[in-house]
Design a protein around this motif. Sequence first.
Motif, PDB file in Angstrom:
ATOM      1  N   ALA A  80       0.829  -1.208   0.000  1.00 27.67           N
ATOM      2  CA  ALA A  80       0.000   0.000   0.000  1.00 27.67           C
ATOM      3  C   ALA A  80       0.861   1.254   0.000  1.00 27.67           C
ATOM      4  O   ALA A  80       0.585   2.199  -0.740  1.00 27.67           O
ATOM      5  CB  ALA A  80      -0.938   0.001   1.201  1.00 27.67           C
ATOM      6  N   LEU A  81       1.893   1.263   0.826  1.00 26.04           N
ATOM      7  CA  LEU A  81       2.741   2.452   0.919  1.00 26.04           C
ATOM      8  C   LEU A  81       3.548   2.681  -0.344  1.00 26.04           C
ATOM      9  O   LEU A  81       3.679   3.811  -0.803  1.00 26.04           O
ATOM     10  CB  LEU A  81       3.668   2.344   2.127  1.00 26.04           C
ATOM     11  N   THR A  82       4.096   1.619  -0.913  1.00 27.21           N
ATOM     12  CA  THR A  82       4.906   1.795  -2.116  1.00 27.21           C
ATOM     13  C   THR A  82       4.026   2.108  -3.322  1.00 27.21           C
ATOM     14  O   THR A  82       4.396   2.905  -4.170  1.00 27.21           O
ATOM     15  CB  THR A  82       5.788   0.564  -2.381  1.00 27.21           C
ATOM     16  N   GLN A  83       2.835   1.517  -3.390  1.00 23.58           N
ATOM     17  CA  GLN A  83       1.919   1.784  -4.493  1.00 23.58           C
ATOM     18  C   GLN A  83       1.447   3.230  -4.485  1.00 23.58           C
ATOM     19  O   GLN A  83       1.304   3.855  -5.522  1.00 23.58           O
ATOM     20  CB  GLN A  83       0.718   0.853  -4.416  1.00 23.58           C
ATOM     21  N   ASN A  84       1.217   3.785  -3.303  1.00 19.82           N
ATOM     22  CA  ASN A  84       0.746   5.156  -3.185  1.00 19.82           C
ATOM     23  C   ASN A  84       1.884   6.162  -3.054  1.00 19.82           C
ATOM     24  O   ASN A  84       1.643   7.339  -2.882  1.00 19.82           O
ATOM     25  CB  ASN A  84      -0.194   5.278  -1.972  1.00 19.82           C
ATOM     26  N   ALA A  85       3.122   5.683  -3.127  1.00 24.20           N
ATOM     27  CA  ALA A  85       4.309   6.545  -3.042  1.00 24.20           C
ATOM     28  C   ALA A  85       4.248   7.470  -1.837  1.00 24.20           C
ATOM     29  O   ALA A  85       4.601   8.634  -1.912  1.00 24.20           O
ATOM     30  CB  ALA A  85       4.491   7.332  -4.335  1.00 24.20           C
ATOM     31  N   VAL A  86       3.786   6.943  -0.702  1.00 25.08           N
ATOM     32  CA  VAL A  86       3.641   7.755   0.505  1.00 25.08           C
ATOM     33  C   VAL A  86       4.997   8.043   1.138  1.00 25.08           C
ATOM     34  O   VAL A  86       5.268   9.150   1.575  1.00 25.08           O
ATOM     35  CB  VAL A  86       2.720   7.041   1.516  1.00 25.08           C
ATOM     36  N   TYR A  87       5.853   7.051   1.176  1.00 21.14           N
ATOM     37  CA  TYR A  87       7.134   7.198   1.846  1.00 21.14           C
ATOM     38  C   TYR A  87       8.277   7.065   0.859  1.00 21.14           C
ATOM     39  O   TYR A  87       8.198   6.346  -0.122  1.00 21.14           O
ATOM     40  CB  TYR A  87       7.250   6.191   2.983  1.00 21.14           C
ATOM     41  N   GLU A  88       9.342   7.784   1.139  1.00 23.57           N
ATOM     42  CA  GLU A  88      10.478   7.843   0.237  1.00 23.57           C
ATOM     43  C   GLU A  88      11.412   6.661   0.436  1.00 23.57           C
ATOM     44  O   GLU A  88      11.242   5.855   1.333  1.00 23.57           O
ATOM     45  CB  GLU A  88      11.237   9.151   0.480  1.00 23.57           C
ATOM     46  N   LYS A  89      12.440   6.624  -0.412  1.00 22.18           N
ATOM     47  CA  LYS A  89      13.470   5.590  -0.277  1.00 22.18           C
ATOM     48  C   LYS A  89      14.081   5.684   1.112  1.00 22.18           C
ATOM     49  O   LYS A  89      14.091   6.730   1.731  1.00 22.18           O
ATOM     50  CB  LYS A  89      14.559   5.788  -1.328  1.00 22.18           C
ATOM     51  N   GLY A  90      14.598   4.579   1.587  1.00 20.67           N
ATOM     52  CA  GLY A  90      15.199   4.558   2.908  1.00 20.67           C
ATOM     53  C   GLY A  90      14.280   3.955   3.949  1.00 20.67           C
ATOM     54  O   GLY A  90      14.694   3.755   5.095  1.00 20.67           O
ATOM     55  N   ILE A  91      13.052   3.648   3.575  1.00 25.79           N
ATOM     56  CA  ILE A  91      12.111   3.065   4.528  1.00 25.79           C
ATOM     57  C   ILE A  91      12.188   1.538   4.517  1.00 25.79           C
ATOM     58  O   ILE A  91      11.555   0.882   5.326  1.00 25.79           O
ATOM     59  CB  ILE A  91      10.672   3.558   4.280  1.00 25.79           C
ATOM     60  N   GLU A  92      12.983   0.976   3.633  1.00 21.87           N
ATOM     61  CA  GLU A  92      13.091  -0.487   3.533  1.00 21.87           C
ATOM     62  C   GLU A  92      13.412  -1.145   4.873  1.00 21.87           C
ATOM     63  O   GLU A  92      12.824  -2.181   5.204  1.00 21.87           O
ATOM     64  CB  GLU A  92      14.130  -0.877   2.478  1.00 21.87           C
ATOM     65  N   PRO A  93      14.309  -0.573   5.712  1.00 19.66           N
ATOM     66  CA  PRO A  93      14.541  -1.194   7.030  1.00 19.66           C
ATOM     67  C   PRO A  93      13.279  -1.264   7.894  1.00 19.66           C
ATOM     68  O   PRO A  93      13.112  -2.181   8.687  1.00 19.66           O
ATOM     69  CB  PRO A  93      15.595  -0.298   7.678  1.00 19.66           C
ATOM     70  N   VAL A  94      12.363  -0.309   7.725  1.00 21.12           N
ATOM     71  CA  VAL A  94      11.101  -0.324   8.470  1.00 21.12           C
ATOM     72  C   VAL A  94      10.266  -1.515   8.033  1.00 21.12           C
ATOM     73  O   VAL A  94       9.705  -2.237   8.849  1.00 21.12           O
ATOM     74  CB  VAL A  94      10.316   0.992   8.282  1.00 21.12           C
ATOM     75  N   PHE A  95      10.201  -1.750   6.732  1.00 16.39           N
ATOM     76  CA  PHE A  95       9.451  -2.899   6.218  1.00 16.39           C
ATOM     77  C   PHE A  95      10.045  -4.205   6.733  1.00 16.39           C
ATOM     78  O   PHE A  95       9.329  -5.120   7.120  1.00 16.39           O
ATOM     79  CB  PHE A  95       9.431  -2.909   4.695  1.00 16.39           C
ATOM     80  N   GLN A  96      11.372  -4.280   6.724  1.00 10.35           N
ATOM     81  CA  GLN A  96      12.038  -5.496   7.205  1.00 10.35           C
ATOM     82  C   GLN A  96      11.720  -5.723   8.680  1.00 10.35           C
ATOM     83  O   GLN A  96      11.417  -6.846   9.097  1.00 10.35           O
ATOM     84  CB  GLN A  96      13.548  -5.392   6.991  1.00 10.35           C
ATOM     85  N   LEU A  97      11.744  -4.672   9.479  1.00 13.82           N
ATOM     86  CA  LEU A  97      11.430  -4.785  10.897  1.00 13.82           C
ATOM     87  C   LEU A  97       9.980  -5.224  11.106  1.00 13.82           C
ATOM     88  O   LEU A  97       9.688  -6.048  11.968  1.00 13.82           O
ATOM     89  CB  LEU A  97      11.694  -3.449  11.607  1.00 13.82           C
ATOM     90  N   MET A  98       9.059  -4.689  10.296  1.00 14.54           N
ATOM     91  CA  MET A  98       7.653  -5.101  10.386  1.00 14.54           C
ATOM     92  C   MET A  98       7.511  -6.595  10.149  1.00 14.54           C
ATOM     93  O   MET A  98       6.786  -7.280  10.854  1.00 14.54           O
ATOM     94  CB  MET A  98       6.792  -4.358   9.354  1.00 14.54           C
ATOM     95  N   GLU A  99       8.189  -7.083   9.127  1.00 14.25           N
ATOM     96  CA  GLU A  99       8.083  -8.498   8.789  1.00 14.25           C
ATOM     97  C   GLU A  99       8.704  -9.382   9.865  1.00 14.25           C
ATOM     98  O   GLU A  99       8.190 -10.446  10.177  1.00 14.25           O
ATOM     99  CB  GLU A  99       8.709  -8.750   7.423  1.00 14.25           C
ATOM    100  N   GLU A 100       9.801  -8.933  10.456  1.00 19.59           N
ATOM    101  CA  GLU A 100      10.479  -9.726  11.489  1.00 19.59           C
ATOM    102  C   GLU A 100       9.694  -9.778  12.790  1.00 19.59           C
ATOM    103  O   GLU A 100       9.592 -10.818  13.426  1.00 19.59           O
ATOM    104  CB  GLU A 100      11.881  -9.164  11.754  1.00 19.59           C
ATOM    105  N   THR A 101       9.130  -8.643  13.203  1.00 13.42           N
ATOM    106  CA  THR A 101       8.478  -8.569  14.515  1.00 13.42           C
ATOM    107  C   THR A 101       6.967  -8.734  14.452  1.00 13.42           C
ATOM    108  O   THR A 101       6.319  -8.922  15.478  1.00 13.42           O
ATOM    109  CB  THR A 101       8.767  -7.206  15.183  1.00 13.42           C
TER     110      THR A 101
END
Length: 92
Positions: free
Chosen positions: A44-65
């Motif tokens: 949803a976030l990448t499709q709507n271009a809400v957040y810029e590059k550099g948020i990938e670690p946030v996605f990884q943390l979401m998936e891990e926790t």
Amino acid sequence: MSPQHWMMKYMQTFQCVGSACEMSCCVGWDTALLPGEAAQVKAALTQNAVYEKGIEPVFQLMEETQTMPKMNSGHCVMLTAERTCGLQSQCG
């Protein structure tokens, strides 16, 4: 075995008042994600271009926790300056 979730009785009639609220649902709570929801949030976030590059670690943390990550202040990373959910306001 699926995790159990509990709900207070008042939640049956709860209505969010958004930024007018003196509290925030997005501060101090661990917001659990169900299996697959981290991938849905990322899409949803990448499709709507809400957040810029550099948020990938946030996605990884979401998936891990399997929770929405919090900043050092205890605020959800999706909390806006208006004290509303950036994910909900931008992606529905």
